[in-house]
Design a protein around this motif. Sequence first.
Motif, PDB file in Angstrom:
ATOM      1  N   ASP A  56       2.619   0.273   0.893  1.00 28.65           N
ATOM      2  CA  ASP A  56       3.145   0.713  -0.402  1.00 28.65           C
ATOM      3  C   ASP A  56       4.557   0.181  -0.613  1.00 28.65           C
ATOM      4  O   ASP A  56       4.903  -0.255  -1.712  1.00 28.65           O
ATOM      5  N   LEU A  93       5.173  -4.815  -7.804  1.00 24.70           N
ATOM      6  CA  LEU A  93       4.729  -4.054  -8.978  1.00 24.70           C
ATOM      7  C   LEU A  93       5.822  -4.005 -10.036  1.00 24.70           C
ATOM      8  O   LEU A  93       5.546  -4.142 -11.234  1.00 24.70           O
ATOM      9  N   TYR A 152       0.353   3.182  -8.058  1.00 24.13           N
ATOM     10  CA  TYR A 152       0.728   1.831  -8.485  1.00 24.13           C
ATOM     11  C   TYR A 152       0.572   1.699  -9.999  1.00 24.13           C
ATOM     12  O   TYR A 152       1.411   1.105 -10.677  1.00 24.13           O
TER      13      TYR A 152
END
Length: 160
Positions: free
Chosen positions: A46, A53, A81
Amino acid sequence: MGVAGCGKSAVGEALAATLGAVFVEGDRLHPPENVARMASGEPLTDELRAGWLDAIGRRIAASIADGQRVVAACSALKRGYRERLRGFCPDLRFVYLEIDPETARRRVGSRKGHFMPASLVDSQFATLEAPTADEHAWTVDGTGGIADIVATILGELRTS
């Protein structure tokens, strides 16, 4: 959105061309360190995905600010996300191109010149959180032809 090999790039390019929209290829926005990790068979965490992202979100927001329509290809595997991307554009819609693991492995294994090895497909499915009804996302069968998938998406856009 979806796992590697679901057709995000091909469908995204075709949809963008049909809509006269800018196409944002999320894979091109990965930092070199992420590409090297994935190329060596290491799945991203992540934390490693966060900056990537944000880069996609900024590119989408900039296109919209310039008055352009935009279609982006991005795995967006987890709800978090997708929420992060919506932080840049609250009205963002997602199309989840759903495929099975065997199809994904076959497609990824047959790609030429892409950094993502087929060995990471299972990690993509392990990470995947399919969108739920409250996420303003459409689930589309990613095993069909590109023209058929684009037609399905266009139909969803017309009725939404």
